[in-house]
Scaffold this motif. Sequence first.
Motif, PDB file in Angstrom:
ATOM      1  N   ILE A  52       0.771  -1.152  -0.044  1.00 40.92           N
ATOM      2  CA  ILE A  52       0.113  -0.001   0.173  1.00 40.92           C
ATOM      3  C   ILE A  52       0.914   1.312   0.057  1.00 40.92           C
ATOM      4  O   ILE A  52       0.696   2.221  -0.657  1.00 40.92           O
ATOM      5  CB  ILE A  52      -0.955  -0.048   1.208  1.00 40.92           C
ATOM      6  CG1 ILE A  52      -2.170  -1.206   1.152  1.00 40.92           C
ATOM      7  CG2 ILE A  52      -1.661   1.622   1.422  1.00 40.92           C
ATOM      8  CD1 ILE A  52      -2.614  -1.381   2.281  1.00 40.92           C
ATOM      9  N   GLY A  53       1.867   1.332   0.751  1.00 39.73           N
ATOM     10  CA  GLY A  53       2.632   2.434   1.005  1.00 39.73           C
ATOM     11  C   GLY A  53       3.591   2.342  -0.528  1.00 39.73           C
ATOM     12  O   GLY A  53       3.604   3.783  -0.830  1.00 39.73           O
ATOM     13  N   TRP A  54       3.781   1.530  -1.084  1.00 41.28           N
ATOM     14  CA  TRP A  54       4.711   1.567  -2.064  1.00 41.28           C
ATOM     15  C   TRP A  54       3.807   2.217  -3.282  1.00 41.28           C
ATOM     16  O   TRP A  54       4.125   2.981  -3.974  1.00 41.28           O
ATOM     17  CB  TRP A  54       5.357   0.359  -2.502  1.00 41.28           C
ATOM     18  CG  TRP A  54       6.215   0.241  -3.582  1.00 41.28           C
ATOM     19  CD1 TRP A  54       6.657   1.209  -4.756  1.00 41.28           C
ATOM     20  CD2 TRP A  54       7.290  -0.967  -4.170  1.00 41.28           C
ATOM     21  NE1 TRP A  54       7.354   0.831  -5.537  1.00 41.28           N
ATOM     22  CE2 TRP A  54       7.939  -0.481  -5.311  1.00 41.28           C
ATOM     23  CE3 TRP A  54       7.436  -2.131  -3.645  1.00 41.28           C
ATOM     24  CZ2 TRP A  54       8.852  -1.218  -5.577  1.00 41.28           C
ATOM     25  CZ3 TRP A  54       8.442  -2.836  -4.112  1.00 41.28           C
ATOM     26  CH2 TRP A  54       9.129  -2.541  -5.152  1.00 41.28           C
ATOM     27  N   SER A  55       2.571   1.662  -3.310  1.00 39.53           N
ATOM     28  CA  SER A  55       1.720   1.973  -4.533  1.00 39.53           C
ATOM     29  C   SER A  55       1.308   3.533  -4.328  1.00 39.53           C
ATOM     30  O   SER A  55       1.078   4.340  -5.410  1.00 39.53           O
ATOM     31  CB  SER A  55       0.458   1.077  -4.673  1.00 39.53           C
ATOM     32  OG  SER A  55      -0.419   1.251  -3.390  1.00 39.53           O
ATOM     33  N   LEU A  56       0.968   3.886  -3.246  1.00 36.80           N
ATOM     34  CA  LEU A  56       0.322   5.267  -2.971  1.00 36.80           C
ATOM     35  C   LEU A  56       1.672   6.358  -3.169  1.00 36.80           C
ATOM     36  O   LEU A  56       1.361   7.359  -3.781  1.00 36.80           O
ATOM     37  CB  LEU A  56      -0.043   5.347  -1.577  1.00 36.80           C
ATOM     38  CG  LEU A  56      -1.602   4.688  -1.007  1.00 36.80           C
ATOM     39  CD1 LEU A  56      -1.760   4.929   0.321  1.00 36.80           C
ATOM     40  CD2 LEU A  56      -2.588   5.345  -1.914  1.00 36.80           C
ATOM     41  N   SER A  57       2.724   6.048  -2.729  1.00 39.71           N
ATOM     42  CA  SER A  57       3.904   7.051  -3.126  1.00 39.71           C
ATOM     43  C   SER A  57       4.723   6.769  -4.283  1.00 39.71           C
ATOM     44  O   SER A  57       5.454   7.588  -4.455  1.00 39.71           O
ATOM     45  CB  SER A  57       4.703   6.771  -1.883  1.00 39.71           C
ATOM     46  OG  SER A  57       5.502   5.597  -1.676  1.00 39.71           O
TER      47      SER A  57
END
Length: 96
Positions: A52-57
Amino acid sequence: MARAHRNAACVAGLGYALARRLPRSALTVAFELPTNRRIDRPLIEGAALFGIGWSLSSLCPGPAVAALSTGALPVAVFVAAMLVGMTAHQRFVARD
């Protein structure tokens, strides 16, 4: 699957296969490959949070640290949030 993703998967797979065949690491005395093959709740939660962090940022943690040299505010915010998360995990979750 896009060509770049296939290439990355091939490189990662070949690197892993090579690592398992080498007698020792260049930087340590021996390889320390994981022995636990159990997929448990903390593993799934951690993988989901990472994704999730990778895809959002659109930033991977390693390259994000290198990207700090660009001086971009979103990169600095991401790295700061990553460090806060790592500290919180070490303080409240880690059981070692």
